[in-house]
Structures are given as structure tokens and as C-alpha cells.
Design an enzyme around this catalytic site. Structure first.
Site, PDB file in Angstrom:
ATOM      1  N   GLY A  11      11.502   5.334   1.194  1.00  0.00           N
ATOM      2  CA  GLY A  11      12.922   5.016   1.259  1.00  0.00           C
ATOM      3  C   GLY A  11      13.041   3.749   0.570  1.00  0.00           C
ATOM      4  N   ARG A  15      17.965  -2.498   3.982  1.00  0.00           N
ATOM      5  CA  ARG A  15      18.135  -3.409   5.674  1.00  0.00           C
ATOM      6  C   ARG A  15      17.107  -4.490   5.365  1.00  0.00           C
ATOM      7  NH1 ARG A  15      18.850   1.535   9.501  1.00  0.00           N
ATOM      8  NH2 ARG A  15      17.151   2.831   7.810  1.00  0.00           N
ATOM      9  N   THR A  81      15.476  11.936   4.154  1.00  0.00           N
ATOM     10  CA  THR A  81      13.911  11.978   4.883  1.00  0.00           C
ATOM     11  C   THR A  81      13.836  13.758   4.174  1.00  0.00           C
ATOM     12  OG1 THR A  81      14.473  12.425   6.733  1.00  0.00           O
ATOM     13  CG2 THR A  81      13.635  10.451   6.359  1.00  0.00           C
ATOM     14  N   ASP A 103       7.460   3.620   8.114  1.00  0.00           N
ATOM     15  CA  ASP A 103       8.218   2.285   9.270  1.00  0.00           C
ATOM     16  C   ASP A 103       7.976   2.429  10.813  1.00  0.00           C
ATOM     17  OD1 ASP A 103      10.240   4.510   9.157  1.00  0.00           O
ATOM     18  OD2 ASP A 103      12.190   2.898   8.887  1.00  0.00           O
ATOM     19  N   ASN A 168      15.003  10.435  18.670  1.00  0.00           N
ATOM     20  CA  ASN A 168      13.746  10.780  17.635  1.00  0.00           C
ATOM     21  C   ASN A 168      12.485   9.278  16.985  1.00  0.00           C
ATOM     22  OD1 ASN A 168      13.063  12.188  15.687  1.00  0.00           O
ATOM     23  ND2 ASN A 168      14.101  11.987  14.585  1.00  0.00           N
ATOM     24  N   TYR A 364     -17.377 -34.763   4.318  1.00  0.00           N
ATOM     25  CA  TYR A 364     -17.431 -33.104   2.749  1.00  0.00           C
ATOM     26  C   TYR A 364     -18.917 -33.393   3.226  1.00  0.00           C
ATOM     27  CZ  TYR A 364     -17.181 -30.201  -0.137  1.00  0.00           C
ATOM     28  OH  TYR A 364     -18.002 -29.237  -1.068  1.00  0.00           O
ATOM     29  N   ARG A 438     -27.169 -50.881  -2.484  1.00  0.00           N
ATOM     30  CA  ARG A 438     -25.600 -52.215  -1.831  1.00  0.00           C
ATOM     31  C   ARG A 438     -25.309 -53.196  -2.631  1.00  0.00           C
ATOM     32  NH1 ARG A 438     -25.813 -53.205   4.073  1.00  0.00           N
ATOM     33  NH2 ARG A 438     -25.488 -51.379   4.825  1.00  0.00           N
TER      34      ARG A 438
HETATM   35  C1  UD1 Z   1      15.173   7.886  11.027  1.00  0.00           C
HETATM   36  C2  UD1 Z   1      15.359   9.382  11.463  1.00  0.00           C
HETATM   37  C3  UD1 Z   1      15.614   8.795  12.521  1.00  0.00           C
HETATM   38  C4  UD1 Z   1      14.738   8.458  13.914  1.00  0.00           C
HETATM   39  C5  UD1 Z   1      13.939   7.031  12.990  1.00  0.00           C
HETATM   40  C6  UD1 Z   1      13.202   6.791  13.860  1.00  0.00           C
HETATM   41  C7  UD1 Z   1      16.346  10.821   9.770  1.00  0.00           C
HETATM   42  C8  UD1 Z   1      17.471  11.492   9.016  1.00  0.00           C
HETATM   43  N1  UD1 Z   1      16.147  10.016  11.278  1.00  0.00           N
HETATM   44  O1  UD1 Z   1      16.150   7.362  10.278  1.00  0.00           O
HETATM   45  O2  UD1 Z   1      16.157  10.496  13.510  1.00  0.00           O
HETATM   46  O3  UD1 Z   1      15.733   7.926  14.991  1.00  0.00           O
HETATM   47  O4  UD1 Z   1      13.993   7.292  11.713  1.00  0.00           O
HETATM   48  O5  UD1 Z   1      13.043   5.319  13.197  1.00  0.00           O
HETATM   49  O6  UD1 Z   1      15.519  11.315   9.626  1.00  0.00           O
HETATM   50  N2  UD1 Z   1      12.156   7.565   2.921  1.00  0.00           N
HETATM   51  C9  UD1 Z   1      11.328   8.458   1.888  1.00  0.00           C
HETATM   52  N3  UD1 Z   1      12.142   9.521   1.516  1.00  0.00           N
HETATM   53  C10 UD1 Z   1      13.862   9.071   1.555  1.00  0.00           C
HETATM   54  C11 UD1 Z   1      14.280   8.420   2.451  1.00  0.00           C
HETATM   55  C12 UD1 Z   1      13.462   7.830   3.571  1.00  0.00           C
HETATM   56  O7  UD1 Z   1      10.892   8.793   2.265  1.00  0.00           O
HETATM   57  O8  UD1 Z   1      14.391   9.537   0.476  1.00  0.00           O
HETATM   58  C13 UD1 Z   1      11.049   6.624   4.400  1.00  0.00           C
HETATM   59  C14 UD1 Z   1      11.246   5.857   4.733  1.00  0.00           C
HETATM   60  O9  UD1 Z   1      10.810   5.257   3.531  1.00  0.00           O
HETATM   61  C15 UD1 Z   1      11.087   5.549   6.035  1.00  0.00           C
HETATM   62  C16 UD1 Z   1      11.214   6.833   6.220  1.00  0.00           C
HETATM   63  O10 UD1 Z   1      11.130   7.769   5.762  1.00  0.00           O
HETATM   64  O11 UD1 Z   1       9.804   5.082   6.122  1.00  0.00           O
HETATM   65  C17 UD1 Z   1      12.197   6.607   7.439  1.00  0.00           C
HETATM   66  O12 UD1 Z   1      13.822   6.774   6.886  1.00  0.00           O
HETATM   67  P1  UD1 Z   1      14.531   5.012   7.298  1.00  0.00           P
HETATM   68  O13 UD1 Z   1      16.062   5.760   5.384  1.00  0.00           O
HETATM   69  O14 UD1 Z   1      14.159   4.080   7.537  1.00  0.00           O
HETATM   70  O15 UD1 Z   1      15.379   6.708   8.682  1.00  0.00           O
HETATM   71  P2  UD1 Z   1      16.057   5.778  10.028  1.00  0.00           P
HETATM   72  O16 UD1 Z   1      17.375   5.608   9.497  1.00  0.00           O
HETATM   73  O17 UD1 Z   1      15.282   5.064  10.329  1.00  0.00           O
HETATM   74 CA    CA Z   2      13.472   3.660   9.617  1.00  0.00          CA
END
Ligand code: UD1
Ligand code: CA
Length: 456
Positions: A11, A15, A81, A103, A168, A364, A438
């Protein structure tokens, strides 16, 4: 039953407001992804696929190190995701699939095992958490029989759905063919134009697949999106470790003020005071006490040793009944034998300090071997470096080194020798004799102290 774990870590991590990928942010001294991989080591996972952004491959490999079980797969664009999982699927070779988020680092092995067990009788298992404040998470919608029907992302929730406290975790276990089938059918979301893996639940429900949710605590499923979340994750992790230590009999003065960034092993009746940090592998023997503001990395501390406040100890082997600090700096390859004392503002490096020997103040000691029951006076320096090479100082047993002595290495001070205060010793000091270097003290008769000039 073979299992592949897929870690979604591609991702954008907007944030986090950082240049680093989110899964490479640090929690308790290690990256989030390392925490996750660590958990997978002791459960039945045959291989791991990490989904990362195109530029991050080297960073992940560097942190994780060589591991034959891991395949790195690039997700060219972070399209959500479900898209991330779709990118992983051609690399999934097992019949069963565990989806983890890069994460969500605090998940335990116990829960992973539970999810695997649930998958025996189901097509899809989603891990949920009961939380106080669900904001930011997808909400779990269930039918009248308690079966998960859908997951609604916060952005798409109506007011009533927003109140739902079961969220979730993002972690799911599938039969691999079920995941393949579902992921193909997920359409981009209207608001964000991303493919949401959460849609898999709704599709599965309508297809009549065997879908269940498995609930756990907020702590297990805590998702780290921002630096604020990272600090919260530290807090959760800190408390968990402190509780484990206390259950094993360690006195932790304040569970909110101890940081373990690695593995801390303690004997019986250990006391750990506030604001202490343990890095890497640290072992504390029976009856050890650690005073405030101490940092200990990759070291062993023997039974009944006291570490006084503000001490910094790294890669050292400290014997039993020793005393260290306050304000001591013990650097790598230091060995203290039983009952040795290293006091305030003393630095040691590559040094052995023998049984009962004392180096109490402002000193030392580097590249040195000190025998037993020797006393090193305040302000003594082993001059171990000639600007090009390092040389050794050898000091025997029962030696007395006066204050302010410079020992120019290579040099030997034999057992029983006494070295007079203020000496710069550059030659061998023989046993049982006084060696002193000394210049002669003189007193000037008739000398007058300057007086202050009159201002005009
Ligand atoms: C996601 C879930 C949410 C859940 C939450 C839990 C979805 C749509 N939402 O939201 O329901 O409650 O996690 O923490 O799944 N990632 C990728 N590729 C992408 C997008 C994300 O690898 O294209 C990875 C991110 O790096 C991250 C993880 O997927 O590690 C979750 O993505 P993030 O954007 O943090 O989702 P949340 O908004 O937290
Ligand atoms: Ca997340």
C-alpha cells in the site's frame, strides 16, 4: 495440509507520512513485517509471498535477510487489497492460503493456528476483532444466524453500521481455489476505485460458501496506519511483554516504562526499574537488579549483579555479584568477572576485569586485561590507540594504579605492582614495586599572586 501465507505490504501508506513503506516502520526495534514473519516460523506455514511496491524490494530483502521460504512479488500499482492478493495468487502453490496485512503486526501464533483449524471445515474464515473505537476499520455485517454477510468499509457505512464494534482485521484464511474464484469477481469500489478484498465476504455469502468469522481481541488485530497507531502498538506490545515477565516472577516497577526490543530472559527475583530498554538477546541472572534509565543490548548479566542508573551496556558478559554504574558505559567485548566493580563515568571496550577488581571513577579501559583484586584509580586511561593501530594493556592481580595514570600500550603492569598517581607509564612496571613517573615537585619562595589591575 500445505499452507501459503501472503503478506500484503504494497500500500501507499499515505497516513504514515513517511518515505518508508508502512510494513518497514519499526515496532519494538524491528520492522512490522519482521514481527509477522517471526510468528510464521513456528506455525505450519510452508511458504510466504510478500506483496510489495515496485521500489521496495531491496528494502524488504535487506531487513528480512535470505530466506528460501519467501517469494517477493511486486504489485505495480496499489489498486487495493483484492488486487494485491490477485497479484500474489499465481505464486501460491499450497491448497490453503492465509492472508495477512503488513500493517497488522501483533497477531499471535495461537490465532493463526485457530484460523488454520477453522479452514478444515470452511471455505473462508475471516478474523474479526471486538473494539472500543471501530473508526478506520471495516465493519462486519452478520445475518440472523451470526454468519458474516458483508464487510462495509467506514467510508461506505450508514450511521447504524458505523456503530458496529465488530471489525474486520483484514486477516483471512481460504481454500486457495476459493480465493482464486472470489478475487476474480471483485469489482472496483465506487468511491475509491480500488478492489476491496472485503467484498469477497459478500460474494461468498451469496454463493452459499461456508464462510465463518472468528473473533479475537482488539490488541491482536490492531492495525497500524499512522505514527499515532505505531505508538499505540508499542503500548500494546509493551504491556503484553511486561505481563509475561511479571507472570514469570520478575518485578517490573512500572509496566508502562519498560521496553523490550528483542528477547529478554530473566532468572528468579529480578527487579527492573523504570525507563529501561533491552535490545536483542539479553539474559539477566537470579537476583539481578536494573536501575532506571539503563539500556542493555545483547548481553548476559550474572546472578545478583546490580546495574545502577543510567548505565549503557552492549555486547558484554557480566559475571555474578558485579556492580555497574551509575553512568557506566560498557562497550562490546567487555567481560567482568565475579564481584568486579565499574563505577561512574567509566568506559570499557574489549576489556576483561578480573574477580573483585574495581574501576570506580572516570576511567577508560580499552584493549585491556586486568587480573583479580586490582584497583584502578580515578581518571586512569589505557592509551590503546597510537593513531594507526590498537595495542593491549595487561595488568596483573592485586595491582594498585593511582589516580590519573596513563598506561601507554602495549604495556604490562605485573601482579602486586603499585603505580604512582599522575604517572604516564610507557614501560613495563615490575611486580611488587612502586613505579612512578612524575616530575619533581617544587615550591617557589617569594612568589606573589597577581593582583587585579585598578580600572582608570
Ligand atoms: C483494511 C481493510 C479493512 C480492515 C483493515 C484492518 C480493505 C478494503 N479494508 O483497511 O476492512 O478493517 O484493513 O486493518 O481491505 N495493500 C497492498 N496493496 C494495495 C492496498 C493495500 O498491498 O493496493 C496493503 C497495505 O500495504 C496494508 C494492507 O494491504 O499493509 C491494508 O491496506 P490499508 O490501506 O492499510 O487498508 P485499511 O484502510 O487499513
Ligand atoms: Ca491498515
Amino acid at each position: 495440509m500445505a499452507w501459503t501465507a501472503v503478506i500484503l505490504a504494497a500500500g501507499k501508506g499515505t497516513r504514515m507520512a513517511s518515505c518508508k513503506p508502512k510494513a518497514l516502520q519499526t515496532l519494538a526495534g524491528r520492522t512490522l513485517v519482521e514481527h509477522i514473519i517471526d510468528k510464521l516460523a513456528d506455525v505450519a506455514i510452508d511458504d510466504v509471498v510478500i506483496i510489495h511496491s515496485p521500489e521496495a524490494k531491496k528494502d524488504f530483502e535487506k531487513k528480512i535477510g535470505p530466506n528460501k521460504k519467501i517469494t517477493y512479488v511486486e504489485q505495480e500499482q496499489a489498486l487495493g487489497t483484492a488486487h494485491a492478493l490477485k497479484t500474489a495468487l499465481p505464486h501460491v502453490i499450497s491448497d490453503n492460503l492465509l492472508v495477512l496485512l503488513g500493517d497488522v503486526p501483533l497477531l499471535s501464533r495461537r490465532i493463526i493456528k485457530k484460523l488454520q483449524k477453522q479452514t478444515l471445515d470452511n471455505d473462508l474464515v475471516v478474523l474479526t476483532g471486538e473494539v472500543k473505537n471501530p473508526s478506520g476499520y471495516g465493519r462486519i455485517i452478520k445475518d440472523s444466524e451470526g454468519k458474516p454477510m458483508a464487510i462495509i468499509e467506514e467510508l461506505d457505512c450508514d450511521e447504524a453500521q458505523r456503530e458496529i464494534k465488530e471489525i474486520n482485521s483484514g486477516i483471512m484464511a481460504f481454500k486457495t481455489n476459493v480465493a482464486k474464484n472470489l478475487v476474480e469477481r471483485i469489482k472496483p469500489s465506487l468511491k475509491k476505485n480500488e478492489y476491496y478484498l472485503t467484498d469477497a465476504i459478500e460474494i461468498a455469502y451469496h454463493e452459499g460458501l461456508r464462510t465463518v468469522s472468528y473473533g479475537t481481541t482488539e490488541e491482536e488485530v490492531f492495525g497500524v496506519n499512522s505514527k499515532k497507531d505505531l505508538a499505540e502498538a508499542e503500548k500494546i506490545n509493551r504491556k503484553k511483554i511486561a505481563v509475561e515477565l511479571m507472570e514469570k516472577g520478575v518485578t517490573v516497577i512500572d509496566p508502562n516504562r519498560i521496553d523490550v526490543r528483542g528477547k529478554l530472559t530473566c532468572g528468579k527475583d529480578v527487579t527492573i526499574d523504570v525507563n529501561t530498554v533491552f535490545i536483542g538477546d539479553v539474559t539477566l541472572g537470579d537476583g539481578v537488579s536494573i536501575a532506571p534509565f539503563t539500556v542493555i543490548a545483547n548481553s548476559v548479566i550474572g546472578d545478583e549483579t546490580d546495574i545502577h542508573s543510567h548505565s549503557n551496556i552492549e555486547e558484554a558478559d557480566i559475571g555474578s555479584k558485579c556492580n555497574i554504574g551509575p553512568f557506566a558505559r560498557i562497550r562490546p567485548q567487555t567481560k567482568l568477572e565475579e564481584g568486579a566493580k565499574v563505577g561512574n563515568f567509566v568506559e570499557t571496550k574489549k576489556a576483561v576485569i578480573g574477580k573483585g577488581s574495581k574501576v570506580n571513577h572516570l576511567t577508560y579501559i580499552g584493549d585491556a586485561i586486568i587480573g583479580d583484586n586490582t584497583n584502578i584509580g580515578a581518571g586512569t586511561i589505557t592509551c590503546n590507540y597510537d593513531g594507526v593501530n590498537k595495542h593491549q594493556t595487561r595488568i596483573g592481580d592485586e595491582v594498585f594504579i593511582g589516580s590519573g595514570v596513563e598506561l601507554v600500550a602495549p604495556i604490562e603492569v605485573e601482579s602486586g605492582a603499585t603505580v604512582g598517581a599522575g604517572s604516564t607509564i610507557s614501560k613495563h612496571a615490575p611486580a611488587n614495586k612502586l613505579t612512578i613517573e612524575r616530575s619533581k615537585q617544587k615550591t617557589i619562595d617569594g612568589w606573589n599572586r597577581p593582583t587585579k589591575k585598578e580600572e582608570n
